[in-house]
Each structure stands twice: as structure tokens, then as C-alpha cells.
Design a protein around this motif. Sequence first.
Motif, mmCIF file in Angstrom:
data_model
loop_
_atom_site.group_PDB
_atom_site.id
_atom_site.type_symbol
_atom_site.label_atom_id
_atom_site.label_comp_id
_atom_site.label_asym_id
_atom_site.label_seq_id
_atom_site.Cartn_x
_atom_site.Cartn_y
_atom_site.Cartn_z
ATOM 1 N N HIS A 202 145.599 -19.518 -4.426
ATOM 2 C CA HIS A 202 145.623 -18.161 -3.858
ATOM 3 C C HIS A 202 144.176 -17.766 -3.621
ATOM 4 C CE1 HIS A 202 146.897 -13.648 -4.427
ATOM 5 N NE2 HIS A 202 146.509 -13.923 -3.205
ATOM 6 N N LEU A 203 143.773 -17.729 -2.356
ATOM 7 C CA LEU A 203 142.379 -17.476 -2.035
ATOM 8 C C LEU A 203 142.021 -16.000 -2.145
ATOM 9 C CD1 LEU A 203 141.578 -19.749 1.048
ATOM 10 C CD2 LEU A 203 141.483 -20.289 -1.392
ATOM 11 N N LEU A 204 140.735 -15.771 -2.248
ATOM 12 C CA LEU A 204 140.168 -14.429 -2.308
ATOM 13 C C LEU A 204 140.550 -13.619 -1.073
ATOM 14 C CD1 LEU A 204 138.045 -12.615 -3.852
ATOM 15 C CD2 LEU A 204 136.323 -13.649 -2.360
ATOM 16 N N PHE A 205 140.838 -12.335 -1.264
ATOM 17 C CA PHE A 205 141.161 -11.460 -0.133
ATOM 18 C C PHE A 205 139.868 -11.079 0.593
ATOM 19 C CE2 PHE A 205 142.056 -7.449 1.982
ATOM 20 C CZ PHE A 205 143.292 -7.692 2.556
ATOM 21 N N PRO A 206 139.863 -11.106 1.930
ATOM 22 C CA PRO A 206 138.650 -10.775 2.693
ATOM 23 C C PRO A 206 138.428 -9.268 2.794
ATOM 24 C CG PRO A 206 140.419 -11.339 4.200
ATOM 25 C CD PRO A 206 140.967 -11.562 2.809
ATOM 26 N N ASP A 245 148.967 -18.755 -0.823
ATOM 27 C CA ASP A 245 148.596 -17.558 -0.078
ATOM 28 C C ASP A 245 147.108 -17.686 0.246
ATOM 29 O OD1 ASP A 245 147.935 -15.075 0.887
ATOM 30 O OD2 ASP A 245 148.623 -13.948 -0.857
ATOM 31 N N TRP A 246 146.808 -17.917 1.518
ATOM 32 C CA TRP A 246 145.436 -18.181 1.927
ATOM 33 C C TRP A 246 144.697 -16.892 2.294
ATOM 34 C CZ3 TRP A 246 143.798 -23.038 1.073
ATOM 35 C CH2 TRP A 246 144.793 -23.992 0.850
ATOM 36 N N ASN A 247 145.405 -15.769 2.339
ATOM 37 C CA ASN A 247 144.782 -14.481 2.653
ATOM 38 C C ASN A 247 143.964 -14.540 3.938
ATOM 39 O OD1 ASN A 247 145.509 -12.313 0.961
ATOM 40 N ND2 ASN A 247 144.390 -13.208 -0.748
ATOM 41 N N GLY A 248 144.414 -15.354 4.882
ATOM 42 C CA GLY A 248 143.749 -15.474 6.170
ATOM 43 C C GLY A 248 144.693 -16.104 7.178
ATOM 44 N N SER A 249 144.558 -15.714 8.427
ATOM 45 C CA SER A 249 145.472 -16.176 9.471
ATOM 46 C C SER A 249 144.974 -17.464 10.124
ATOM 47 C CB SER A 249 145.625 -15.092 10.542
ATOM 48 O OG SER A 249 144.430 -14.991 11.314
ATOM 49 N N LYS A 250 145.726 -17.921 11.114
ATOM 50 C CA LYS A 250 145.352 -19.122 11.851
ATOM 51 C C LYS A 250 144.107 -18.919 12.701
ATOM 52 C CE LYS A 250 148.667 -21.268 13.941
ATOM 53 N NZ LYS A 250 149.844 -21.509 14.781
ATOM 54 N N ARG A 251 143.710 -17.698 12.902
ATOM 55 C CA ARG A 251 142.512 -17.426 13.709
ATOM 56 C C ARG A 251 141.234 -17.479 12.883
ATOM 57 N NH1 ARG A 251 144.238 -11.794 15.969
ATOM 58 N NH2 ARG A 251 145.191 -11.764 13.896
ATOM 59 N N GLY A 252 141.351 -17.584 11.553
ATOM 60 C CA GLY A 252 140.182 -17.546 10.680
ATOM 61 C C GLY A 252 139.518 -18.903 10.506
ATOM 62 N N GLN A 253 138.301 -18.875 9.957
ATOM 63 C CA GLN A 253 137.528 -20.096 9.773
ATOM 64 C C GLN A 253 138.130 -21.011 8.706
ATOM 65 O OE1 GLN A 253 135.066 -21.377 11.466
ATOM 66 N NE2 GLN A 253 134.912 -19.662 12.895
ATOM 67 N N VAL A 254 138.827 -20.455 7.720
ATOM 68 C CA VAL A 254 139.450 -21.292 6.691
ATOM 69 C C VAL A 254 140.502 -22.207 7.323
ATOM 70 C CG1 VAL A 254 141.021 -21.258 4.706
ATOM 71 C CG2 VAL A 254 139.003 -19.792 4.718
ATOM 72 N N TYR A 255 141.359 -21.640 8.154
ATOM 73 C CA TYR A 255 142.397 -22.440 8.814
ATOM 74 C C TYR A 255 141.760 -23.479 9.742
ATOM 75 C CZ TYR A 255 146.450 -23.675 11.664
ATOM 76 O OH TYR A 255 147.424 -24.366 12.326
ATOM 77 N N LYS A 256 140.752 -23.070 10.512
ATOM 78 C CA LYS A 256 140.092 -23.989 11.435
ATOM 79 C C LYS A 256 139.415 -25.128 10.673
ATOM 80 C CE LYS A 256 139.346 -20.402 14.935
ATOM 81 N NZ LYS A 256 138.334 -19.556 15.629
ATOM 82 N N PHE A 257 138.834 -24.792 9.524
ATOM 83 C CA PHE A 257 138.213 -25.805 8.679
ATOM 84 C C PHE A 257 139.247 -26.825 8.209
ATOM 85 C CE2 PHE A 257 136.796 -26.681 4.132
ATOM 86 C CZ PHE A 257 135.946 -27.714 4.478
ATOM 87 N N LEU A 258 140.391 -26.357 7.762
ATOM 88 C CA LEU A 258 141.442 -27.257 7.297
ATOM 89 C C LEU A 258 142.010 -28.095 8.434
ATOM 90 C CD1 LEU A 258 143.179 -24.861 4.766
ATOM 91 C CD2 LEU A 258 142.035 -27.008 4.209
ATOM 92 N N SER A 285 154.445 -13.607 7.287
ATOM 93 C CA SER A 285 154.938 -14.043 5.983
ATOM 94 C C SER A 285 154.581 -13.062 4.883
ATOM 95 C CB SER A 285 154.340 -15.417 5.632
ATOM 96 O OG SER A 285 152.942 -15.305 5.429
ATOM 97 N N HIS A 286 153.908 -11.974 5.238
ATOM 98 C CA HIS A 286 153.250 -11.226 4.183
ATOM 99 C C HIS A 286 152.987 -9.792 4.624
ATOM 100 C CE1 HIS A 286 150.679 -12.010 0.512
ATOM 101 N NE2 HIS A 286 150.195 -10.844 0.861
ATOM 102 N N GLY A 295 150.565 -13.398 9.025
ATOM 103 C CA GLY A 295 150.966 -14.747 8.658
ATOM 104 C C GLY A 295 149.841 -15.421 7.896
ATOM 105 N N VAL A 296 149.904 -15.420 6.576
ATOM 106 C CA VAL A 296 148.806 -15.943 5.761
ATOM 107 C C VAL A 296 149.270 -16.923 4.680
ATOM 108 C CG1 VAL A 296 147.383 -13.899 6.137
ATOM 109 C CG2 VAL A 296 148.899 -13.985 4.156
ATOM 110 N N ASP A 297 150.575 -17.161 4.586
ATOM 111 C CA ASP A 297 151.104 -18.087 3.585
ATOM 112 C C ASP A 297 151.403 -19.418 4.274
ATOM 113 O OD1 ASP A 297 151.749 -16.189 1.099
ATOM 114 O OD2 ASP A 297 152.266 -15.138 2.947
ATOM 115 N N PHE A 298 150.841 -20.496 3.748
ATOM 116 C CA PHE A 298 150.933 -21.773 4.450
ATOM 117 C C PHE A 298 151.384 -22.908 3.549
ATOM 118 C CE2 PHE A 298 147.908 -19.416 7.062
ATOM 119 C CZ PHE A 298 148.327 -19.721 8.354
ATOM 120 N N ILE A 299 152.082 -23.867 4.171
ATOM 121 C CA ILE A 299 152.324 -25.185 3.597
ATOM 122 C C ILE A 299 151.647 -26.150 4.555
ATOM 123 C CG2 ILE A 299 154.043 -26.913 2.960
ATOM 124 C CD1 ILE A 299 156.020 -24.569 2.566
ATOM 125 N N LEU A 300 150.494 -26.680 4.153
ATOM 126 C CA LEU A 300 149.656 -27.502 5.027
ATOM 127 C C LEU A 300 149.706 -28.954 4.574
ATOM 128 C CD1 LEU A 300 146.694 -25.001 5.117
ATOM 129 C CD2 LEU A 300 148.131 -25.559 7.080
#
Length: 333
Positions: A202-206, A245-258, A285-286, A295-300
Motif C-alpha cells: 500500500h503506497l504512500l498517498f500523494p 493499493d498504489w494510490n496512483g492512476s495509470k497516468r502517474g510515474q509509478v505506473y509508467k515505471f512499472l 476501484s476506489h 482507479g488506483v488498485d492494481f494486480i500487476l
Amino acid sequence: MVAVVDSSANSNIGGQLNSGVNESNLLSGNGTISRNNSGCGYVSSTTKAMAYEPPVSCTTFNILAPIYKRVDQKNQSLRESNFRAVWLSRNQKILNWLLHERSSIICLQEFWVDNEELVHMYQQRLGDAGYVTFQLARTNNRGDGLLTAVLKDHFTILNYRELLFNDCGDRVAQLLHVQLAFPFSQNQEGDAQQEFLLVNTHLLFPHDSCLSVARLHQVYKILQHVEQYQRENKLNNASILLCGDWNGSKRGQVYKFLRSQGFVSSYDIAHQYTDSDADSHRWVSHRNHRGNICGVDFILLCNPNKSRKPLKKSWAEAVFGIIKCQLQKGLLN
């Protein structure tokens, strides 16, 4: 209010949890995503290898710890944890739903680890249903944490590790080395393909833009730990499943990094969604504490056949991307 979407697609799974080369048609079964007014969110996906083999399914669910759930808009300090009957009823309903879905893997966030009654209820009911459970509290006595439950009939747990970030958000992660309890008939490459690594976090909230790098660093720590574990145990051919819960959407840098590291969203595969801006708004999802639905909850999923950039290079590119974005915002202001 609850919004639910179901999907079906063809299966093409060999000896692993396979996203394959053609990501659009390789998940089968159903994926379910929901938003509700309790402020918690979940994503659930099911993968099936053959009609006569047990399905491999996974659910990730932020169940909203009662110590954080506000019950009175006029009195923000009043929390659900003050009302035993309320939080007990809500969590009994959550358990009823989880046991009805009976996913092979359950990853929960904001699990109220400090309440012995709630912890015992989850452990007993999940245990009676055939699950083995692992829980991990956030650091500095924050009160909540993670719970991962795995069906004993579906998997053997080969190892379990805990990752403490020791950062400003007191975040943690769980790593499970899992082996399928049943063989995939299509497996042609030996038992290694029947093992995979599972992460729940569960990542930190931005709260503001200055936390973007901190959130990215949390993911970087997870992937470093996973890479180290793979080297130590010679698991280069094992798939990796990141849930939470990644606390970030598909548009964020965390998702792009993954994504640069070869991970794909199982829910997007099931629905044949892309990384386009249009598709990023097609599911939620949230509902967070600010009342925003997202949409911030993912199964990657990452399979060993996926091409991946070197981790340090990908990390540096992501950090520079955040800096560039913040500089552009500063110039516009």
C-alpha cells in the motif's frame, strides 16, 4: 452505490501465470472491479489454464481501517473505530464477500492489525475456509497494515519475507514465494515455471507533488528486493505478481515505471484496455478520503519473457520525468 464490470477472454496459459506476448486475449474467467461509498476499493481477476484445472485467481482490496473511516462530516475526529457494532458488521460483510468469491489469493490493505477481535475474526474465518494468512503492521505503530491470504489447496508457501520501507509514510510490503499445488498440463519447462513471487503493498498517498519521488522510491525498493531474492534463489524464470493499493492512476510515474519493467495490469488485459488516456478513465476501484473516485488498485503481472529495462536506468528515467513535470507546472504558474 456499487459499480461492477465483468469480463471474459480466452486462455493461453502454460506453466506460469501468463500475460504472454499478445496481452489482449490471455486472461480467462472474470475480472471484477467495484466502487462503494465506504471509501474502500477492490480489484479481482481470475485466470484459468484448462477447464479441468483449478482456477488461479487474485483479489486486492483496501478494506479501509475503522481508525481512518470518518462517520460524521461535521466532526472529522469521529471514526468508525468508536462504534464496535458498525465496524464489526462492515467487516463481517467484507469477509462474507471474500469467502463467496473464494479467490486463490487475497491481498488486503488497511487491515486493522491493532484490534485483536478483528484480527481473530479474519484469521479464524479465513483459516476455516482453507487459507493460510500472513499479516504485517506498518512501522511506528500506525495501527493498520497488510494481510495476505493464500488457499492451501492451490499453493504451497515456500518462503515469506517482510519489507519495511522506514520512510515518512511508514509503509511496508509482503513478499511470498509461492508454488502451485497442482501441475499445469501445458508446462514444458519444469517445476520452476510453477513458482512465482507475490507482493502485497500500500503506497504512500500523494498529498502533494513533493511526495512523488518518495512513492516512486517505495516501488524501486520493492523491485530491488524482488531482484535480490530472485538472484539468491535462482528464480529468473519466475513470474512476479504485484498487488495492492498504489494510490496512483495509470497516468502517474509509478505506473509508467512499472510498465517499463515489463508489468501489465491483469484487469486491463481481461478488458482489452490500453494505456491510453481514454481507457484510463473507463474504470474505478476506489473512493479516497478526499471523496475522489479513481482507479488506483492494481494486480500487476510480469512474466520472465517480458523485455525489461535495467532497473536503475528505468528508475532514473522515472525520477527525471517527475522533475520535468514539476518544472513544467512551475513555468505555467
